[in-house]
Design a protein around this motif. Sequence first.
Motif, PDB file in Angstrom:
ATOM      1  N   PRO A  13       0.801  -1.227   0.000  1.00 53.52           N
ATOM      2  CA  PRO A  13       0.000   0.000   0.000  1.00 53.52           C
ATOM      3  C   PRO A  13       0.838   1.284   0.000  1.00 53.52           C
ATOM      4  CG  PRO A  13      -0.940  -1.610   1.500  1.00 53.52           C
ATOM      5  CD  PRO A  13       0.381  -2.153   1.074  1.00 53.52           C
ATOM      6  N   VAL A  14       1.967   1.261   0.735  1.00 52.76           N
ATOM      7  CA  VAL A  14       2.860   2.421   0.765  1.00 52.76           C
ATOM      8  C   VAL A  14       4.198   1.988   0.179  1.00 52.76           C
ATOM      9  CG1 VAL A  14       3.988   4.182   2.174  1.00 52.76           C
ATOM     10  CG2 VAL A  14       1.732   3.310   2.835  1.00 52.76           C
ATOM     11  N   LYS A  15       4.694   2.739  -0.772  1.00 55.57           N
ATOM     12  CA  LYS A  15       5.964   2.407  -1.420  1.00 55.57           C
ATOM     13  C   LYS A  15       7.063   2.213  -0.381  1.00 55.57           C
ATOM     14  CE  LYS A  15       9.450   4.275  -4.567  1.00 55.57           C
ATOM     15  NZ  LYS A  15       9.696   2.965  -5.213  1.00 55.57           N
ATOM     16  N   SER A  16       7.796   1.119  -0.494  1.00 60.51           N
ATOM     17  CA  SER A  16       8.960   0.772   0.330  1.00 60.51           C
ATOM     18  C   SER A  16       8.618   0.321   1.750  1.00 60.51           C
ATOM     19  CB  SER A  16       9.969   1.921   0.401  1.00 60.51           C
ATOM     20  OG  SER A  16      10.797   1.928  -0.731  1.00 60.51           O
ATOM     21  N   MET A  17       7.335   0.237   2.081  1.00 61.73           N
ATOM     22  CA  MET A  17       6.965  -0.312   3.386  1.00 61.73           C
ATOM     23  C   MET A  17       6.583  -1.792   3.224  1.00 61.73           C
ATOM     24  SD  MET A  17       5.016   2.792   5.348  1.00 61.73           S
ATOM     25  CE  MET A  17       5.791   4.399   5.453  1.00 61.73           C
ATOM     26  N   ALA A  18       6.407  -2.474   4.348  1.00 55.15           N
ATOM     27  CA  ALA A  18       6.117  -3.909   4.311  1.00 55.15           C
ATOM     28  C   ALA A  18       4.871  -4.189   3.476  1.00 55.15           C
ATOM     29  CB  ALA A  18       5.942  -4.441   5.728  1.00 55.15           C
ATOM     30  N   GLY A  19       4.903  -5.317   2.769  1.00 52.25           N
ATOM     31  CA  GLY A  19       3.775  -5.681   1.943  1.00 52.25           C
ATOM     32  C   GLY A  19       2.755  -6.502   2.704  1.00 52.25           C
ATOM     33  N   GLU A  20       1.598  -6.691   2.084  1.00 50.21           N
ATOM     34  CA  GLU A  20       0.581  -7.570   2.648  1.00 50.21           C
ATOM     35  C   GLU A  20       0.331  -8.703   1.664  1.00 50.21           C
ATOM     36  OE1 GLU A  20      -3.136  -5.615   3.304  1.00 50.21           O
ATOM     37  OE2 GLU A  20      -3.078  -4.495   1.434  1.00 50.21           O
ATOM     38  N   ARG A  21       0.349  -9.933   2.199  1.00 53.21           N
ATOM     39  CA  ARG A  21       0.150 -11.107   1.366  1.00 53.21           C
ATOM     40  C   ARG A  21      -1.336 -11.382   1.234  1.00 53.21           C
ATOM     41  NH1 ARG A  21       3.392 -16.854   2.090  1.00 53.21           N
ATOM     42  NH2 ARG A  21       2.337 -17.978   0.381  1.00 53.21           N
ATOM     43  N   LEU A  22      -1.799 -11.615   0.012  1.00 53.80           N
ATOM     44  CA  LEU A  22      -3.210 -11.746  -0.282  1.00 53.80           C
ATOM     45  C   LEU A  22      -3.520 -13.118  -0.886  1.00 53.80           C
ATOM     46  CD1 LEU A  22      -3.659  -8.301  -2.102  1.00 53.80           C
ATOM     47  CD2 LEU A  22      -4.059  -8.776   0.329  1.00 53.80           C
ATOM     48  N   ASP A  23      -4.764 -13.539  -0.722  1.00 54.11           N
ATOM     49  CA  ASP A  23      -5.235 -14.747  -1.401  1.00 54.11           C
ATOM     50  C   ASP A  23      -5.676 -14.446  -2.828  1.00 54.11           C
ATOM     51  OD1 ASP A  23      -4.811 -16.409   0.818  1.00 54.11           O
ATOM     52  OD2 ASP A  23      -6.761 -15.864   1.667  1.00 54.11           O
ATOM     53  N   GLY A  24      -6.085 -13.203  -3.059  1.00 48.15           N
ATOM     54  CA  GLY A  24      -6.526 -12.791  -4.383  1.00 48.15           C
ATOM     55  C   GLY A  24      -6.635 -11.282  -4.431  1.00 48.15           C
ATOM     56  N   CYS A  25      -6.666 -10.728  -5.647  1.00 53.68           N
ATOM     57  CA  CYS A  25      -6.725  -9.269  -5.774  1.00 53.68           C
ATOM     58  C   CYS A  25      -7.177  -8.898  -7.179  1.00 53.68           C
ATOM     59  CB  CYS A  25      -5.341  -8.659  -5.498  1.00 53.68           C
ATOM     60  SG  CYS A  25      -5.325  -6.847  -5.380  1.00 53.68           S
ATOM     61  N   ALA A  26      -7.934  -7.821  -7.272  1.00 55.51           N
ATOM     62  CA  ALA A  26      -8.262  -7.268  -8.582  1.00 55.51           C
ATOM     63  C   ALA A  26      -7.005  -6.680  -9.206  1.00 55.51           C
ATOM     64  CB  ALA A  26      -9.340  -6.189  -8.443  1.00 55.51           C
ATOM     65  N   VAL A  27      -6.922  -6.765 -10.522  1.00 55.85           N
ATOM     66  CA  VAL A  27      -5.817  -6.172 -11.274  1.00 55.85           C
ATOM     67  C   VAL A  27      -6.402  -5.091 -12.170  1.00 55.85           C
ATOM     68  CG1 VAL A  27      -3.937  -6.573 -12.905  1.00 55.85           C
ATOM     69  CG2 VAL A  27      -4.545  -8.346 -11.240  1.00 55.85           C
ATOM     70  N   THR A  28      -5.972  -3.860 -11.957  1.00 61.94           N
ATOM     71  CA  THR A  28      -6.440  -2.734 -12.759  1.00 61.94           C
ATOM     72  C   THR A  28      -5.377  -2.382 -13.796  1.00 61.94           C
ATOM     73  OG1 THR A  28      -5.448  -0.926 -11.464  1.00 61.94           O
ATOM     74  CG2 THR A  28      -7.508  -1.884 -10.630  1.00 61.94           C
ATOM     75  N   ALA A  29      -5.664  -1.406 -14.624  1.00 60.38           N
ATOM     76  CA  ALA A  29      -4.668  -0.942 -15.587  1.00 60.38           C
ATOM     77  C   ALA A  29      -3.433  -0.396 -14.883  1.00 60.38           C
ATOM     78  CB  ALA A  29      -5.276   0.124 -16.494  1.00 60.38           C
ATOM     79  N   ASP A  30      -3.591  -0.013 -13.602  1.00 60.63           N
ATOM     80  CA  ASP A  30      -2.490   0.536 -12.808  1.00 60.63           C
ATOM     81  C   ASP A  30      -1.830  -0.505 -11.916  1.00 60.63           C
ATOM     82  OD1 ASP A  30      -2.954   3.181 -13.776  1.00 60.63           O
ATOM     83  OD2 ASP A  30      -4.637   3.358 -12.409  1.00 60.63           O
ATOM     84  N   GLY A  31      -2.069  -1.798 -12.172  1.00 56.27           N
ATOM     85  CA  GLY A  31      -1.460  -2.838 -11.353  1.00 56.27           C
ATOM     86  C   GLY A  31      -2.446  -3.423 -10.361  1.00 56.27           C
ATOM     87  N   LEU A  32      -1.942  -4.144  -9.362  1.00 56.81           N
ATOM     88  CA  LEU A  32      -2.822  -4.724  -8.349  1.00 56.81           C
ATOM     89  C   LEU A  32      -3.551  -3.617  -7.607  1.00 56.81           C
ATOM     90  CD1 LEU A  32      -0.997  -7.208  -9.004  1.00 56.81           C
ATOM     91  CD2 LEU A  32      -1.273  -7.854  -6.607  1.00 56.81           C
TER      92      LEU A  32
END
Length: 291
Positions: A13-32
């Motif tokens: 969600p915030v560049k360079s901060m820890a990520g969140e692991r997901l089971d699924g996600c929508a993909v838009t033209a701008d990425g996840l």
Amino acid sequence: MNRFAIREIWRYPVKSMAGERLDGCAVTADGLLGDRCWALRDEERACIADARKLPAMLDIHVRYARQPEPTVAGGRSAGVELRLPGTESGPVASDDPAVHDVLSAHLGRKVTLWPLLSAQEDRAHYVRAWPEDVERYLKDLFGVADLAEMPDLSALPPEVAEYQTMPGTYFDAYPVHLVTTGELEALARAEPPPPDVDSRRFRPNLLLEGPAAPDWVGRRVRIGSAVLRVEADCPRCVMVSQPQQGLPAARGLLRTVHRDFGHQVGLYASVERPGRVECTDVAEVEDAEEE
């Protein structure tokens, strides 16, 4: 068509901060959906901040206060909550007036938290701040003793020289990043073996059960209802060496990447067709003759 299972899905969600692991996600033209919709601005350097210079960012955990909506500019307006390590006061929200001071105190540097701005709104927001000693900066960034040892950056968009991130986004180059299990396994087998070859160090959006040296540039990847196009190999910098989330510093890992893997681990991709990806999906990579 080559088929590969999806091992992990991540968004940041915030560049360079820890990520969140997901089971699924929508993909838009701008990425996840919701990926890198926020960033810190280093007010001392007057540019977007990242963990190359502020590695403590990597230990800040983030979650959305409410899930971003696909219909709202790629989820840009959804607020986030940031949990800083070593604090017992609970998370600080992106709309809390104190958020900038809290983050600045934690990082030891004056920073401010920003949502995405459109490139038309404020293109200067994304401009790269080059230091006076550019040669030293590049050597430190890529962990090399001589500029001749730098990775080849010619396949990346030309804007990377002028902008800290692509204008209108908080992506370094392209909106989706792929890494394969084969690449991580090959790194772990290198001699001498580098420490802690963990997928989190490489910050993929999608970790695929794929080969060690995927020759996929220019090919399409179909995952769920989304279609990606692989645009370029991903050159690695000091970011993979930084300590984070219980992982120690690993300068040996960067040396191995540069020495044995041509500076590259992972692939950058763009989105040809938005859709949705799930961990139960299979990624289908076009053969060369299908292009």
